[in-house]
Design a protein around this motif. Structure first.
Motif, PDB file in Angstrom:
ATOM      1  N   ILE A 158      67.058  23.404  82.888  1.00  0.00           N
ATOM      2  CA  ILE A 158      65.949  24.195  82.340  1.00  0.00           C
ATOM      3  C   ILE A 158      65.477  23.619  81.011  1.00  0.00           C
ATOM      4  N   ILE A 159      66.413  23.226  80.148  1.00  0.00           N
ATOM      5  CA  ILE A 159      66.023  22.666  78.850  1.00  0.00           C
ATOM      6  C   ILE A 159      65.223  21.381  79.045  1.00  0.00           C
ATOM      7  N   ARG A 161      63.495  20.541  81.604  1.00  0.00           N
ATOM      8  CA  ARG A 161      62.198  20.850  82.201  1.00  0.00           C
ATOM      9  C   ARG A 161      61.233  21.442  81.175  1.00  0.00           C
ATOM     10  N   ARG A 162      61.754  22.263  80.283  1.00  0.00           N
ATOM     11  CA  ARG A 162      60.889  22.926  79.307  1.00  0.00           C
ATOM     12  C   ARG A 162      60.495  21.998  78.162  1.00  0.00           C
ATOM     13  N   ASN A 163      61.478  21.205  77.679  1.00  0.00           N
ATOM     14  CA  ASN A 163      61.170  20.344  76.534  1.00  0.00           C
ATOM     15  C   ASN A 163      62.202  19.224  76.466  1.00  0.00           C
ATOM     16  N   SER A 256      70.791  30.738  82.246  1.00  0.00           N
ATOM     17  CA  SER A 256      69.458  30.160  82.464  1.00  0.00           C
ATOM     18  C   SER A 256      68.419  30.885  81.612  1.00  0.00           C
ATOM     19  N   GLU A 260      65.821  29.537  78.447  1.00  0.00           N
ATOM     20  CA  GLU A 260      64.384  29.814  78.345  1.00  0.00           C
ATOM     21  C   GLU A 260      64.045  30.508  77.029  1.00  0.00           C
ATOM     22  N   PRO A 264      61.354  26.343  73.509  1.00  0.00           N
ATOM     23  CA  PRO A 264      59.936  26.521  73.867  1.00  0.00           C
ATOM     24  C   PRO A 264      59.469  25.410  74.802  1.00  0.00           C
ATOM     25  N   VAL A 265      58.425  25.695  75.547  1.00  0.00           N
ATOM     26  CA  VAL A 265      57.871  24.709  76.479  1.00  0.00           C
ATOM     27  C   VAL A 265      57.062  23.680  75.689  1.00  0.00           C
ATOM     28  N   LYS A 266      57.372  22.412  75.908  1.00  0.00           N
ATOM     29  CA  LYS A 266      56.711  21.351  75.155  1.00  0.00           C
ATOM     30  C   LYS A 266      55.199  21.364  75.389  1.00  0.00           C
ATOM     31  N   GLN A 267      54.796  21.593  76.612  1.00  0.00           N
ATOM     32  CA  GLN A 267      53.364  21.585  76.905  1.00  0.00           C
ATOM     33  C   GLN A 267      52.636  22.716  76.190  1.00  0.00           C
ATOM     34  N   GLU A 268      53.331  23.844  76.007  1.00  0.00           N
ATOM     35  CA  GLU A 268      52.700  24.943  75.262  1.00  0.00           C
ATOM     36  C   GLU A 268      52.535  24.570  73.792  1.00  0.00           C
TER      37      GLU A 268
END
Length: 399
Positions: A158-159, A161-163, A256, A260, A264-268
């Motif tokens: 998850i990490i 995938r998010r950033n 999990s 989250e 934070p999500v890198k794309q955000e």
């Protein structure tokens, strides 16, 4: 021929035992503590172990009977049950088929946890005033959990995938059984002492009430409460809980979910930066358009002086802001680069192999494997193993 006639198959023996047990114990009453409770999502049947201090028996309650219960069974609950003994042939084990069940009270484990919770709460360890906010943009996430469990794989996935720019430090700990609480406390304190991360996730995947006990240990709760690094407690599944959930700054339903929350999500982030940049360009463009409309009101002979008077201060402010922004970004990047180098050096110095490569060796007892720290821990004639940087040396103590 007579001897061969007396030989039974496994199935025949199992059927004979099944007939005897089920005929002898068609209706028994038991009292015990529920453990390893599970619900079959497809059939709705209840499966668990009923135990006391010395023995246990497998139990099943079919959906039709379970639908009549006026409470929700869970691990640690003391219950009175009625049912018949049955033998499950494919596995060759016996179990009780429960026809009715009533709650008898809270199990010893739940009672112990509740008592400990009240004591720690009275000390103020669970007060909301103690809790810290999680950092918005953590650069490093620390994870105190088993390095081989499914939880760490899910969290890492998850990490990433998010950033994928967030660093992860895994602090390996035993998460169940004897000695688990001590290793969890050790890893939490190590993360704080060396300032290894910006946020710390402490947890494990699901398990029975007994499996989750280390996260309700008093020392673990105190270590989490004393942590200067913001902590996220992520123990078991959503229905599970431990005292670490109350002491941590944030409680996550699963490991999990903790990942989250913490990352934070890198794309955000990129989207917010792009949005801010667009807003800046829009603001500047609007100001320029307004200036152009204002310039039309001036006479041609005054145009040049009016432009200088209006545009130059704005240009100076813009250039100054740009230079200041670039300078601050450069300083920030350099500071972070130096911090990363320091962390890398600290980790390298902590590597046991690095210490061995300097010429040191570790001495253990050949019989017990225990590390020998002084001459008083061994005796003449005892065999010892000396482990330098490579290989090992077997020796015998003379004096």
């Amino acid at each position: 021929m007579e001897e061969k006639d007396n030989v039974m198959t496994v199935t025949q023996l199992t059927n004979l035992i099944k007939t005897m047990l089920e005929g002898t114990f068609p209706n028994v009453q038991l009292k015990g503590e529920i453990s390893n409770f599970k619900i079959n999502s497809a059939s709705g049947h209840l499966y668990f172990v009923l135990k006391d201090r010395e023995s246990q028996i497998s139990a099943v309650m079919f959906r039709g009977r379970a639908s009549a219960l006026n409470f929700r069974p869970k691990d640690g609950m003391m219950v009175n049950v009625r049912g018949g003994i049955s033998v499950y042939g494919p596995r060759g084990n016996y179990q009780i088929i429960i026809t009715s069940m009533q709650q008898a009270g809270i199990g010893d484990i739940m009672e112990m946890i509740e008592k400990r919770k009240r004591l720690l709460d009275a000390e103020g360890l669970f007060d909301s005033a103690r809790k810290k906010s999680l950092p918005l943009y953590p650069k490093t996430v620390g994870i105190v959990t088993s390095p081989t469990g499914a939880a760490i794989r899910d969290v890492m996935q998850i990490i990433r995938r998010r950033n994928d720019r967030v660093n992860v430090v895994v602090l390996p700990a035993q998460v169940q059984g004897d000695g688990a609480a001590e290793t969890i406390v050790k890893m939490i304190r190590a993360a704080n002492y060396w300032k290894l991360c910006d946020v710390l996730i402490v947890g494990r995947g699901g398990g029975s009430l007994e499996d989750l006990l280390p996260f309700s240990d008093e020392n673990v709760v105190r270590a989490i409460a004393d942590s200067e690094i913001p902590t996220v407690s992520a123990v078991g599944h959503e229905i599970d809980w431990a005292l670490s959930d109350y002491a941590a700054d944030v409680r996550a339903s699963t490991p999990s979910a903790a990942a989250e929350m913490a990352v934070p999500v890198k794309q955000e982030i990129i989207g917010k930066i792009q949005e801010s940049r667009n807003e800046m360009f829009t603001t500047v463009s609007t100001r320029i358009s307004h200036l152009k409309m204002t310039l039309k009101l001036f006479q041609p002979e005054n145009m040049e002086s009016q432009i200088r008077r209006i545009e130059q201060p704005l240009q100076i402010r813009f250039d100054s802001a740009r230079e200041e922004l670039l300078e601050n970004m450069s300083d920030l990047i350099e500071n972070r680069r130096q911090k990363i180098k320091q962390c890398e050096q600290i980790l390298e110095n902590c590597n046991p192999q690095t210490i061995l490569d300097r010429g040191y060796s570790m001495v253990t007892s050949a019989e017990t494997g225990k590390v020998i720290r002084g001459p008083d821990e061994t005796k003449a004639g005892e065999k010892i193993i000396i482990r330098p940087a490579r290989g090992k040396i077997v020796a015998t103590v003379e004096n």
